[in-house]
Motif scaffolding. Structure first.
Motif, PDB file in Angstrom:
ATOM      1  N   GLY A 205      -8.407  97.479  -1.828  1.00 34.71           N
ATOM      2  CA  GLY A 205      -9.612  96.659  -1.928  1.00 34.71           C
ATOM      3  C   GLY A 205      -9.482  95.412  -1.075  1.00 34.71           C
ATOM      4  O   GLY A 205     -10.312  95.144  -0.211  1.00 34.71           O
TER       5      GLY A 205
ATOM      6  N   LEU B  91     -13.869  94.154  -6.319  1.00 34.39           N
ATOM      7  CA  LEU B  91     -13.135  95.098  -5.477  1.00 34.39           C
ATOM      8  C   LEU B  91     -13.022  96.443  -6.180  1.00 34.39           C
ATOM      9  O   LEU B  91     -13.035  96.518  -7.403  1.00 34.39           O
ATOM     10  CB  LEU B  91     -11.721  94.551  -5.218  1.00 34.39           C
TER      11      LEU B  91
ATOM     12  N   SER C 149     -15.590 100.062  -1.112  1.00 26.68           N
ATOM     13  CA  SER C 149     -15.353  98.807  -0.403  1.00 26.68           C
ATOM     14  C   SER C 149     -15.581  97.619  -1.318  1.00 26.68           C
ATOM     15  O   SER C 149     -16.230  97.744  -2.352  1.00 26.68           O
ATOM     16  CB  SER C 149     -16.319  98.705   0.783  1.00 26.68           C
ATOM     17  N   PRO C 150     -15.088  96.460  -0.928  1.00 26.52           N
ATOM     18  CA  PRO C 150     -15.422  95.244  -1.672  1.00 26.52           C
ATOM     19  C   PRO C 150     -16.933  95.046  -1.718  1.00 26.52           C
ATOM     20  O   PRO C 150     -17.639  95.471  -0.801  1.00 26.52           O
ATOM     21  CB  PRO C 150     -14.787  94.131  -0.826  1.00 26.52           C
TER      22      PRO C 150
END
Lengths: 463, 463
Positions: B372, B395, B405-406
């Motif tokens: 993350g 995250l 994804s973040p």
């Protein structure tokens, strides 16, 4: 008797327009509870028993018997043979389409899919790196909705993203068997393969493929079995069982959007030949009876001309019955006060496909906020985009364009934040972080920041 | 007696390493079936009865009675009053954190979040436009996990994306009432508000806010009620009811990832002070007993030093009991053969937080594919990233960094394909599209392309 297609005629000037329009738009995405429960059982069974369960469900639902899942694997040689056996025109069309789709997605990756970083004045580095997924699964429906173009649209962006392994599943039911139970007599029969799909797998660069389908195929990809590799994400369309299974494994793996019926909205200012627009409405309606085709136009005479073109062209269409049912049940020709009003209505619908069939499409485009794909100008038929213009034809349906995007390279990549705090940066950031962490009652967070300070303060609230 | 924390000690040289490590990593994300059913009922009820249902569930679960949902709305004045009442150090820390988070997300938008297009040689235009969502909902938990930093991390990227309306929901249960049933005696009592969260709403720019929570708040945001506006996407963490509700409304609205327990993985080469690393492990462990802290290190002496630092520091920590339970049940200190092996193991875990606590972090960073957020170098404690370095602290957990994804600006935007085929382009594309469409048995698609050709061929398979 030829079927007639008479889409609902509405006008925004009608006092009951809102209610009648809402009724026409209504479509329920509710999943059948019985389907949900069966899917949950199948998923749990495949997770527990792996290949054995996949084989049993494939025999039961597709009538396809095999001694092992390995027997159900297709090879690169199968793909190539299917491709080589096609007429030259089809081979070239597949390659031309794949090349254009590839070029578009390469531009997409370059524009939006690459990493970035910057440094603060104190040397602290911040950014994101972008990496492809390791392995993805693509579901390709069997039967009437087996579309090679769909495989290209799923596999090419994965390739462009840099995904090293693309696993396809495609059911090949034995003719005569139905989804509610396979025929016991089907032993050793070969399932019905779609040669165009196999040829597309050759062109699009599929790594491995299995002739399995339904919730059992989704489960095999999500959990992995001894034979089917576990993937990181599953994309591709499917029936209600597949959709329910994808929704349920979401979180264990990534999934793309769950698609509803396909829709087109045409904003017309009356400058496009009426037959072109009528055929564009047909091209959506021919998908299935739930597909939705809507025309919005401020010119009543043009709407009448489109209806006349519908009447004239429908009898020539091989899929006339489906087109007629779709247009009669879900279609609409709507007279608006203006093109501006048509744009506002379009934003409320957030259509999957939006044709701006106007002599001045760039006048209206800035007003259009929500749509999967926007087709500008008379020459841009949706069908060009469906196959080969370049952009992806996997688009958000049923109003989900309000919050989601076309399938793209970004669906096969993920991002990781990058943070490198300098010694100097740790001094300023540490004070801020500690203040907030103490405020949240997370003293170890605060202390981890404070320990990096040059002058470590006493710990607040230490025991 | 002070609790002791002795994370599991493993070595990759052990023959049973894989099995023991797998057992330690195991965490089931299975949702309780009873919770699923209750949530489904609550969602259906709020969808049907709107405000009245929201009021009933809020009274029942939070012990908070109100005559109308409007009474449960917070105002900008409430936010500002909360902010003004804070000590100066907290006010400044909130503002500093929000400013840094804003700067990072502005860079992210510039790098990856803007539209693009190109033209073919024949004048055909292809591209994507990027637009913000119209309205988003942010869920902020009440009670022990009420984190103002989380609100900043959700609201700021939405703002940067250009979302005009951000609606917050935050339960304010009446003290003494519990989630399994409210107290009938609580009439007119005011729910417990977290002043830091309200202050953060002021700093982060929340548009509207309601003191509701649980599945009923998710339902109100997803379907809309007479008082609570329907949003396009719901983000933010919550308990099992909230997670189940978000998963269920996915498709009606967008949602962010469903979060599991928080995790940190530290790759250490032995060059960082052992106390810093011990405190970083604590900072994860203090979240809750399911949080996971793992150290991977090729230096056995350093691992011993970290354990000694744990023993020394733990007794000073106010949350020592939670930290000890988390480290004992789920923590691990793993001796690896090399940093390369540590990186390979990290890729298998795909951790939410990955600290590269090394004197040469840029040597290892290219080997790290799934995480993350990656924290590089000794000074980059996770806690700096949690609060104020700039990147998002929302995250992907539990290995979902393999495919997600973040939280970012891109979560509050969506894309629409743009296609404008020129008259010349329609000639070359039309032939390819028609060939493939006929191959798929979709004649209206083929015909829509062919009608745009200068020489319209006869229709294949016309009736």
């Amino acid at each position: 008797m030829n079927p007639a297609a008479t889409p609902l005629r509405l006008s925004t000037a009608q006092t009951d327009f809102e209610a009648r329009f809402a009724a026409r738009l209504h479509w329920s995405s509710e999943t059948d509870h019985a389907i949900e429960q069966r899917v949950a059982d199948i998923l749990a069974d495949v997770q527990r028993r792996g290949d054995a369960a996949v084989l049993e469900y494939t025999a039961r639902f597709d009538g396809l018997q095999a001694a092992s899942v390995a027997e159900l694997e297709l090879t690169q040689a199968d793909f190539k043979a299917a491709f080589d056996a096609l007429p030259a025109a089809q081979r070239e069309a597949l390659q031309a389409a794949a090349a254009r789709v590839r070029r578009y997605h390469e531009a997409q990756k370059k524009a939006n899919g690459e990493g970035w970083s910057y440094r603060d004045e104190d040397g602290t580095l911040l950014g994101q790196k972008v990496t492809p997924l390791d392995r993805v699964g693509i579901y390709v429906p069997g039967g009437k909705a087996a579309y090679p173009s769909s495989l290209i649209m799923n596999a090419v962006p994965a390739h462009v993203a840099g995904v090293p392994e693309i696993v396809m599943v495609v059911p090949t039911p034995v003719r005569g068997s139905v989804a509610t139970g396979g025929s016991g007599a089907a032993t050793a029969a070969r399932g019905e393969r779609n040669e165009l799909v196999l040829a597309a797998a050759h062109v699009a660069g599929v790594t491995r493929a299995f002739t399995i389908g339904g919730a059992q195929a989704v489960a095999a990809l999500a959990y992995g079995t001894a034979t089917v590799p576990k993937v990181d994400k599953i994309t591709g369309p499917g029936n209600a069982y597949v959709a329910s299974a994808k929704k349920r494994v979401f979180g264990t793996v990534g999934i793309d959007m769950i698609a509803g019926p396909s829709e087109i909205l045409v904003l017309a200012d009356g400058s496009t030949p009426a037959e072109w627009v009528a055929m564009d409405l047909f091209s959506q309606a021919e998908h299935d009876e739930l597909a939705q085709s809507i025309l919005l136009c401020p010119d009543a005479a043009y709407i009448a001309a489109v209806q006349a073109a519908i009447d004239r062209l429908l009898p020539t269409m091989p899929r006339a019955a489906i087109i007629a049912k779709s247009l009669n049940d879900r279609g609409a020709l709507i007279h608006t006060r203006s093109m501006e009003e048509a744009c506002a209505i379009s934003n409320r619908i957030a259509p999957e496909h939006l044709e701006v069939s106007s002599a001045e499409p760039h006048r209206w485009e800035p007003l259009l906020r929500h749509a999967g794909a926007i087709f500008l100008g008379a020459y841009t038929s949706e069908s060009l985009g469906d196959y080969c213009a370049g952009p992806n034809h996997v688009l958000p349906t049923s109003g989900t364009a309000r919050f989601s995007s076309p399938l793209g390279v970004y669906d096969f990549q993920k991002r990781s934040s990058l943070i490198e705090v300098s010694a100097a940066g740790a001094q300023s950031l540490g004070t801020v972080a500690a203040e907030l962490a103490y405020g949240e009652g997370l003293q170890a967070h605060a202390r981890a920041a404070e320990l990096r300070l040059n002058d470590v303060p006493p710990m607040r609230g230490a025991r």
